[in-house]
Scaffold this active site. Structure first.
Site, PDB file in Angstrom:
ATOM      1  N   HIS A  96       7.941 -20.027 -20.782  1.00  7.80           N
ATOM      2  CA  HIS A  96       8.903 -19.738 -19.721  1.00  7.80           C
ATOM      3  C   HIS A  96       8.331 -20.121 -18.361  1.00  7.80           C
ATOM      4  O   HIS A  96       7.161 -19.844 -18.086  1.00  7.80           O
ATOM      5  CB  HIS A  96       9.232 -18.236 -19.764  1.00  7.80           C
ATOM      6  CG  HIS A  96      10.484 -17.869 -19.046  1.00  7.80           C
ATOM      7  ND1 HIS A  96      10.578 -17.855 -17.679  1.00  7.80           N
ATOM      8  CD2 HIS A  96      11.702 -17.499 -19.493  1.00  7.80           C
ATOM      9  CE1 HIS A  96      11.797 -17.488 -17.324  1.00  7.80           C
ATOM     10  NE2 HIS A  96      12.507 -17.261 -18.412  1.00  7.80           N
ATOM     11  N   GLY A 151      -0.667 -14.939  -8.164  1.00  9.99           N
ATOM     12  CA  GLY A 151       0.293 -16.002  -7.836  1.00  9.99           C
ATOM     13  C   GLY A 151       1.261 -15.602  -6.740  1.00  9.99           C
ATOM     14  O   GLY A 151       0.845 -15.164  -5.663  1.00  9.99           O
TER      15      GLY A 151
END
Lengths: 300, 300
Positions: free
Chosen positions: B80, B171
């Site tokens: 994903h 992130g």
């Protein structure tokens, strides 16, 4: 989660202090009070509450005991037919509970109530033990004064629970189970009352229509329209969507359209589920798919 | 009562112990967890919960902090697309709350999250501050590795909150507000997939249909039928009843009937209210007339 509604009617609608005394115990139980409607002309108060079966039964019992304690039927006057201080106690299935279970609940209530108060108690409607007691009007025939004469001598007036004589001040009580009552009105694009009357006759039970529909034509003068005004007494067996579509078809005979409809007061969520299932032809829809259902179950 | 749904997605779908650590704080908040779906192939877990706005925001924040603490994106692999440990956090209006309020909630969440973690945070979909961030795929372009290169140098990748550099292990995160997603399938009385495809094209946005409908034809071989399989991305503006009726009309061109439909998963009660209002032409119906609504409000 099982939800039951109870709508005890007691024979006091004028003296606020007495009404207050009778409904005061409600706070103690885990039930949600939806409505309290004292009616001075009827000299009668309807109380509507909902909750899980045991809580509802205990709350109803507490109110019933208070009514027996505080109301004297020998001094009661009012327009509404009545035979007891706590006159009727219907139990109504709302969610996750069958009619059979509500009948059993009504019977347990009736037995306990009669044991504790010596008020003769009759089972009616879905809880009736004989066909001639299904109709509440028949059970209450002659009202307090008439029943006082007949009970003990006429075997047809023998109560289901309690003694074979009237309670001197509290009279007698009818305990029953019935389906949720929905007031549903369909508005027609005409001012011709006869059209509404014809359609009412087509859909109501008394003149050949749906088994669980009562209907009459009604003039809404300020809007210049007429209405088919209905009581839906079992929305599972005579559903709103089916009756609505019959009305639409009948109205077309007169070149009349349905311009709107109204649901008056409260309805169980099952009514909406039934409508969606019908019109969208839903397969395998479960009321638990409704987010609010899930939250309600979680909070219970 | 205001109800908001939140569906945080975090980038761990394989190691049970890590997933457990991340979702563990949920117990502490007054939210109802509807679903936890770890996906090993995607190496990602979606968590769905619902509650009042403040509780939902605090619960989402607790999960987000844990994801930042326990996930290292430099070691993350999965099918994903993803750019962060806590990858997306959408807030969804369910009941009694507007989209504007959900956007405000998303912004408050994003600001607090970025402040506490130093993870650069982007607002998307209804909460987007610029048109090129409405689409989540655009926000996530290049994923973790690509964003790490571009952020700080490309002004288009400047975050809405937090520093202009990637968080070395966590992130970046996308926080948004979107409408409730409903999976709605309509089954056709034919085995001709082309009919389903034609109808899907007629109703879906991408080929000229309803603004908030995604649709495709789908073969249900074991039943010998085909299906128009849809995602309804805003059931208020592109409602189920209207799309259903368009499908019925289109199907009639091929001599095909609708034989049923399915709502997959959960829906807000408002969906049922909208359907009943439409088909019965209900005037002035209020969702609070549903008994279960009343009980939910009372319990809140």
């Amino acid at each position: 989660m099982q939800l039951v509604q109870c709508v005890p009617n007691f024979s006091e609608g004028r003296r606020d202090a007495v009404i207050e005394k009778i409904i005061e115990p409600l706070d103690r139980f885990d039930v949600e009070v939806l409505d309290i409607s004292p009616d001075p002309d009827h000299n009668r108060t309807d109380v509507t509450f909902v909750g899980e079966p045991e809580a509802v039964m205990e709350a109803a019992l507490a109110i019933a005991m208070r009514a027996v304690e505080h109301i004297d039927m020998t001094e009661h006057e009012g327009e509404h037919p009545r035979m007891g201080a706590i006159d009727v106690v219907p139990f109504v299935p709302v969610r996750g509970i069958s009619m059979d279970e509500c009948v059993a609940l009504a019977k347990r209530f009736a037995e306990r109530f009669a044991d504790e108060t010596d008020v003769p108690t009759f089972l009616y409607e879905e809880a009736a033990t004989r066909p001639d007691r299904e109709n509440l009007a028949d059970v209450r025939r002659g009202e307090f004064e008439g029943l006082r004469e007949e009970i003990g001598s006429n075997p047809d007036r023998e109560p289901d629970f309690g003694p074979s004589n009237i309670h001197e001040t509290a009279g007698a009580t009818a305990v029953g189970a019935r389906f949720f009552l929905i007031a549903f009105n369909v508005n027609l694009g005409t001012d011709d009352l006869e059209v509404a009357n014809e359609i009412a006759r087509a859909v109501r039970h008394s003149s050949g229509g749906y088994r669980h529909v009562k209907a009459m034509g009604f003039d809404i003068a300020d809007r210049g329209i007429v209405q088919v005004s209905m009581n839906m007494t079992d929305f599972r067996k005579s559903p709103l969507f089916r009756v609505f579509q019959s009305i639409e078809a009948e109205a077309a005979r007169y070149g009349v359209s349905i311009i709107g409809s109204e649901i008056v007061g409260q309805v169980p969520m099952a009514v909406l589920v039934d409508i969606a299932e019908y019109f969208l032809r839903l397969e395998d829809f479960d009321a638990e798919q409704v987010l609010e259902s899930r939250l309600l179950e979680a909070g219970a």
